[in-house]
Write a protein that holds these residues in place. Sequence first.
Motif, PDB file in Angstrom:
ATOM      1  N   GLN A   1       5.868  16.803  -0.546  1.00 20.26           N
ATOM      2  CA  GLN A   1       5.094  15.572  -0.757  1.00 20.26           C
ATOM      3  C   GLN A   1       5.700  14.747  -1.887  1.00 20.26           C
ATOM      4  OE1 GLN A   1       2.292  15.129   1.195  1.00 20.26           O
ATOM      5  NE2 GLN A   1       1.866  13.083   0.407  1.00 20.26           N
ATOM      6  N   LEU A   2       6.060  15.411  -2.969  1.00 19.61           N
ATOM      7  CA  LEU A   2       6.632  14.704  -4.114  1.00 19.61           C
ATOM      8  C   LEU A   2       7.990  14.109  -3.760  1.00 19.61           C
ATOM      9  CD1 LEU A   2       6.421  13.936  -7.071  1.00 19.61           C
ATOM     10  CD2 LEU A   2       7.379  16.172  -7.684  1.00 19.61           C
ATOM     11  N   GLN A   3       8.789  14.903  -3.045  1.00 17.69           N
ATOM     12  CA  GLN A   3      10.100  14.387  -2.624  1.00 17.69           C
ATOM     13  C   GLN A   3       9.949  13.198  -1.688  1.00 17.69           C
ATOM     14  OE1 GLN A   3      13.315  13.681  -0.024  1.00 17.69           O
ATOM     15  NE2 GLN A   3      11.646  14.940   0.743  1.00 17.69           N
ATOM     16  N   GLY A   4       8.963  13.269  -0.778  1.00 22.72           N
ATOM     17  CA  GLY A   4       8.725  12.158   0.134  1.00 22.72           C
ATOM     18  C   GLY A   4       8.251  10.914  -0.585  1.00 22.72           C
ATOM     19  N   ASN A   5       7.346  11.088  -1.566  1.00 19.94           N
ATOM     20  CA  ASN A   5       6.845   9.944  -2.318  1.00 19.94           C
ATOM     21  C   ASN A   5       7.935   9.304  -3.163  1.00 19.94           C
ATOM     22  OD1 ASN A   5       4.203  10.233  -1.342  1.00 19.94           O
ATOM     23  ND2 ASN A   5       3.715  11.762  -2.892  1.00 19.94           N
ATOM     24  N   LEU A   6       8.708  10.160  -3.832  1.00 19.31           N
ATOM     25  CA  LEU A   6       9.793   9.628  -4.647  1.00 19.31           C
ATOM     26  C   LEU A   6      10.861   8.965  -3.788  1.00 19.31           C
ATOM     27  CD1 LEU A   6      10.232  12.517  -7.239  1.00 19.31           C
ATOM     28  CD2 LEU A   6       9.386  10.222  -7.707  1.00 19.31           C
ATOM     29  N   SER A   7      10.949   9.413  -2.536  1.00 23.04           N
ATOM     30  CA  SER A   7      11.966   8.862  -1.631  1.00 23.04           C
ATOM     31  C   SER A   7      11.449   7.659  -0.841  1.00 23.04           C
ATOM     32  CB  SER A   7      12.424   9.953  -0.649  1.00 23.04           C
ATOM     33  OG  SER A   7      12.973  11.048  -1.332  1.00 23.04           O
ATOM     34  N   PHE A   8      10.250   7.179  -1.180  1.00 25.00           N
ATOM     35  CA  PHE A   8       9.662   6.084  -0.406  1.00 25.00           C
ATOM     36  C   PHE A   8      10.598   4.887  -0.342  1.00 25.00           C
ATOM     37  CE2 PHE A   8       7.301   2.074  -0.367  1.00 25.00           C
ATOM     38  CZ  PHE A   8       6.640   2.186   0.846  1.00 25.00           C
ATOM     39  N   PHE A   9      11.126   4.476  -1.476  1.00 22.20           N
ATOM     40  CA  PHE A   9      11.978   3.292  -1.501  1.00 22.20           C
ATOM     41  C   PHE A   9      13.283   3.531  -0.742  1.00 22.20           C
ATOM     42  CE2 PHE A   9       9.235   2.745  -5.196  1.00 22.20           C
ATOM     43  CZ  PHE A   9       8.796   1.452  -5.002  1.00 22.20           C
ATOM     44  N   ARG A  10      13.757   4.780  -0.789  1.00 21.54           N
ATOM     45  CA  ARG A  10      14.970   5.101  -0.027  1.00 21.54           C
ATOM     46  C   ARG A  10      14.680   5.092   1.468  1.00 21.54           C
ATOM     47  NH1 ARG A  10      16.239   9.892   2.040  1.00 21.54           N
ATOM     48  NH2 ARG A  10      14.770  10.992   0.696  1.00 21.54           N
ATOM     49  N   SER A  11      13.590   5.745   1.870  1.00 20.99           N
ATOM     50  CA  SER A  11      13.276   5.837   3.294  1.00 20.99           C
ATOM     51  C   SER A  11      12.882   4.488   3.881  1.00 20.99           C
ATOM     52  CB  SER A  11      12.128   6.836   3.509  1.00 20.99           C
ATOM     53  OG  SER A  11      12.467   8.109   2.989  1.00 20.99           O
ATOM     54  N   ALA A  12      12.222   3.657   3.073  1.00 22.81           N
ATOM     55  CA  ALA A  12      11.741   2.364   3.569  1.00 22.81           C
ATOM     56  C   ALA A  12      12.710   1.233   3.258  1.00 22.81           C
ATOM     57  CB  ALA A  12      10.367   2.065   2.963  1.00 22.81           C
ATOM     58  N   TYR A  13      13.950   1.579   2.908  1.00 19.01           N
ATOM     59  CA  TYR A  13      14.889   0.522   2.510  1.00 19.01           C
ATOM     60  C   TYR A  13      15.135  -0.465   3.640  1.00 19.01           C
ATOM     61  CZ  TYR A  13      18.874  -1.774   0.375  1.00 19.01           C
ATOM     62  OH  TYR A  13      19.714  -2.709  -0.165  1.00 19.01           O
ATOM     63  N   ASP A  14      15.244   0.044   4.882  1.00 20.50           N
ATOM     64  CA  ASP A  14      15.472  -0.875   5.986  1.00 20.50           C
ATOM     65  C   ASP A  14      14.275  -1.804   6.182  1.00 20.50           C
ATOM     66  OD1 ASP A  14      13.917   1.267   6.719  1.00 20.50           O
ATOM     67  OD2 ASP A  14      14.709   1.392   8.758  1.00 20.50           O
ATOM     68  N   SER A  15      13.055  -1.282   5.917  1.00 23.23           N
ATOM     69  CA  SER A  15      11.866  -2.139   6.009  1.00 23.23           C
ATOM     70  C   SER A  15      11.881  -3.207   4.923  1.00 23.23           C
ATOM     71  CB  SER A  15      10.593  -1.294   5.881  1.00 23.23           C
ATOM     72  OG  SER A  15      10.491  -0.368   6.942  1.00 23.23           O
ATOM     73  N   PHE A  16      12.300  -2.816   3.719  1.00 25.52           N
ATOM     74  CA  PHE A  16      12.414  -3.803   2.645  1.00 25.52           C
ATOM     75  C   PHE A  16      13.507  -4.829   2.969  1.00 25.52           C
ATOM     76  CE2 PHE A  16      10.140  -0.637   0.060  1.00 25.52           C
ATOM     77  CZ  PHE A  16       9.250  -1.467  -0.609  1.00 25.52           C
ATOM     78  N   ALA A  17      14.585  -4.360   3.621  1.00 20.61           N
ATOM     79  CA  ALA A  17      15.647  -5.290   4.010  1.00 20.61           C
ATOM     80  C   ALA A  17      15.133  -6.324   5.000  1.00 20.61           C
ATOM     81  CB  ALA A  17      16.822  -4.507   4.610  1.00 20.61           C
ATOM     82  N   GLU A  18      14.369  -5.862   5.997  1.00 20.12           N
ATOM     83  CA  GLU A  18      13.782  -6.791   6.963  1.00 20.12           C
ATOM     84  C   GLU A  18      12.784  -7.725   6.277  1.00 20.12           C
ATOM     85  OE1 GLU A  18      12.050  -4.434  10.004  1.00 20.12           O
ATOM     86  OE2 GLU A  18      13.958  -3.562  10.664  1.00 20.12           O
TER      87      GLU A  18
ATOM     88  N   MET B   1       0.826  -1.202   0.000  1.00 27.41           N
ATOM     89  CA  MET B   1       0.000   0.000   0.000  1.00 27.41           C
ATOM     90  C   MET B   1       0.868   1.263   0.000  1.00 27.41           C
ATOM     91  SD  MET B   1      -3.151  -0.863  -0.278  1.00 27.41           S
ATOM     92  CE  MET B   1      -2.766  -2.376  -1.187  1.00 27.41           C
ATOM     93  N   GLY B   2       2.026   1.165   0.662  1.00 30.62           N
ATOM     94  CA  GLY B   2       2.943   2.304   0.657  1.00 30.62           C
ATOM     95  C   GLY B   2       3.463   2.596  -0.742  1.00 30.62           C
ATOM     96  N   VAL B   3       3.772   1.550  -1.488  1.00 29.07           N
ATOM     97  CA  VAL B   3       4.257   1.729  -2.862  1.00 29.07           C
ATOM     98  C   VAL B   3       3.169   2.357  -3.728  1.00 29.07           C
ATOM     99  CG1 VAL B   3       4.936   0.499  -4.951  1.00 29.07           C
ATOM    100  CG2 VAL B   3       5.966  -0.109  -2.770  1.00 29.07           C
ATOM    101  N   ILE B   4       1.936   1.828  -3.619  1.00 31.60           N
ATOM    102  CA  ILE B   4       0.834   2.367  -4.425  1.00 31.60           C
ATOM    103  C   ILE B   4       0.559   3.831  -4.063  1.00 31.60           C
ATOM    104  CG2 ILE B   4      -1.662   2.190  -4.814  1.00 31.60           C
ATOM    105  CD1 ILE B   4      -1.326  -0.850  -4.563  1.00 31.60           C
TER     106      ILE B   4
END
Length: 596
Positions: A343-360, A183-186
């Motif tokens: 907002q745009l910077q935050g959305n585009l940075s989702f994968f960067r900010s959530a990288y540790d979550s993706f790692a887990e 849902m975060g990606v969408i």
Amino acid sequence: MMDWSQELVGSTIWLGKALAITLLVSAASIWLLTRFSTWGRQFWRLAGDFFIPARNGWRPLLTTLLILVITLAGVRVSVLFSNWYNGMYTALQQVNAKLFWASMWGFAVLASVHVGRALLEYYLQQAFVIRWREWLNERMLQRWLNQQAYYRTAHLATPTDNPDQRIQQDIASFVSSSLSLSMGVIDALVSTFEFTLILWGLSGVLTLFGVDIPRGMVFVVYLYVIVATFLAFRIGKPLIRLNFLNEKLGADYRYSLIRLREYGESVAFYRGEAVEGRTLRHRFGNVIDNLWQIVFRSLKFNGFNFIVSQTAAVFPFLIQAKRFFAKQISLGDMVQTAQAFGQLQGNLSFFRSAYDSFAEYKAVLDRLTGFLDAVEAAARLPQPTHTRCDQGLQLQDLNVRRPDQQPLLSGLNLSMDAGEALLIRGPSGSGKTTLLRAIAGLWPHCDGQMQHPDASQLLFLSQRPYLPLGTLRDALYYPTPASGNDADAIAALQAVHLGHLAAKLDVEADWSHTLSLGEQQRLAFGRLLLASPRVAFLDEATSAMDEGLEDTLYRLLRQRLPYTTLVSVGHRSSLLAHHDRQLQLQGGGGWQLQAS
């Protein structure tokens, strides 16, 4: 001021279009991921059946669709808030009280919608996660229990570590992370599109190094985030392995603590506290060392992200300041520009900010699919051919080997009728207990043919009986459901000299620690009397009893269960009197069958 009727119609049309496009893109993405991505294949292997209506009904798909609609509605609400900020700050700049108070009423409407949407989203997501977790837990338990995988995986070349943690903790992490990350990606992708349009309309000409770039702020934010994301991925990549190790090392330490509690009496008799302490401290030290590595790597990763985020906070004001002071844009435009940029910077940075979550999440995927790999590998382990018969036991050309494939028993042929009794003897390490495991289908390093009654008509009594958690009645009737017939249960306890426990039949306790080993073995004999199996296997089942009590219980078995085929493993010569024949194992594959 907003025209709310137009906004409602526009938002409904927008939501329909966004949903249709999102569904098409999601379907294409799922197909590509499951076909070409390890992550996608792992996810579909774990959860694919949950979303297939033919296998699990329509409810999961419909709930997912509803959650998706609520998520997209959240994006639309964010866009409306962005427009509201513009109108409110413009009213302040113009000192327009009427417009300002009208915007406050608009805020009340938006805030109410936002709160209601957020609460509904929380409920739907939590209900979905709970049902998904129930489904996946049941699926994993079935795989773990079917074909005795919980036991047979121990015979793999690389046994799976901490299966209890993978079933309990990793399933919970997988389910919650799958929903939140998807849902975060969408949300990030749809928001990126919407706020790109807003920023495009607000951006002017950006001059860099003497070159005028129309709508330059849009291009700058994309370039800014792409570079930052690339660098963040390089910095954060080791977190995948570190998070995997964190789960494994933590589970190893917890298992050591549980093991100490389970064998507390033996450790206390040996005065083994120092040795156990060294083992526990060593395993805990591994946990701490890995945690420090996570801390230092996270400092680099989060520090970089903080720098990127803080720089982005003032960047749009710096770019738009010249146009604002030249009165080319209003205060509302400037504030909305900063809000849209953020907002745009935050959305585009989702994968960067959530990288540790993706790692887990990747570590959880690896652990759960590794668990399934182990279960499937255990199911492929060889075992003898089993056929059913009404009574007795027949073994034909049975070969039993050690894990290194050295022979323990070669070419064993044995035929036993109902009511016959066989004693298996031999030196330690000759394969007595292993032979029983092979007959039970638990030992993979064997081949041959076996004929015996259905598994429900077989009962194995080990040297240390298993007593389940629950009441004494549950332990007495295990593995069948406990009967409410007190007379039978009390009679069985009295027959095995445990009559003093009759009043405690329905008392819940950890009976494996409450009863002595001798009492546990007698309780197992009571279990045998109540079950009345067609074939019973006793592996050193009287080792904690004196010879007099042993003689009494064996005589009791022959009297009460005259048609039960009995196979015993034991060293005492006193057991010979209760068996018709003995199988003498000689080691190295040799054996000799003779009368007692």
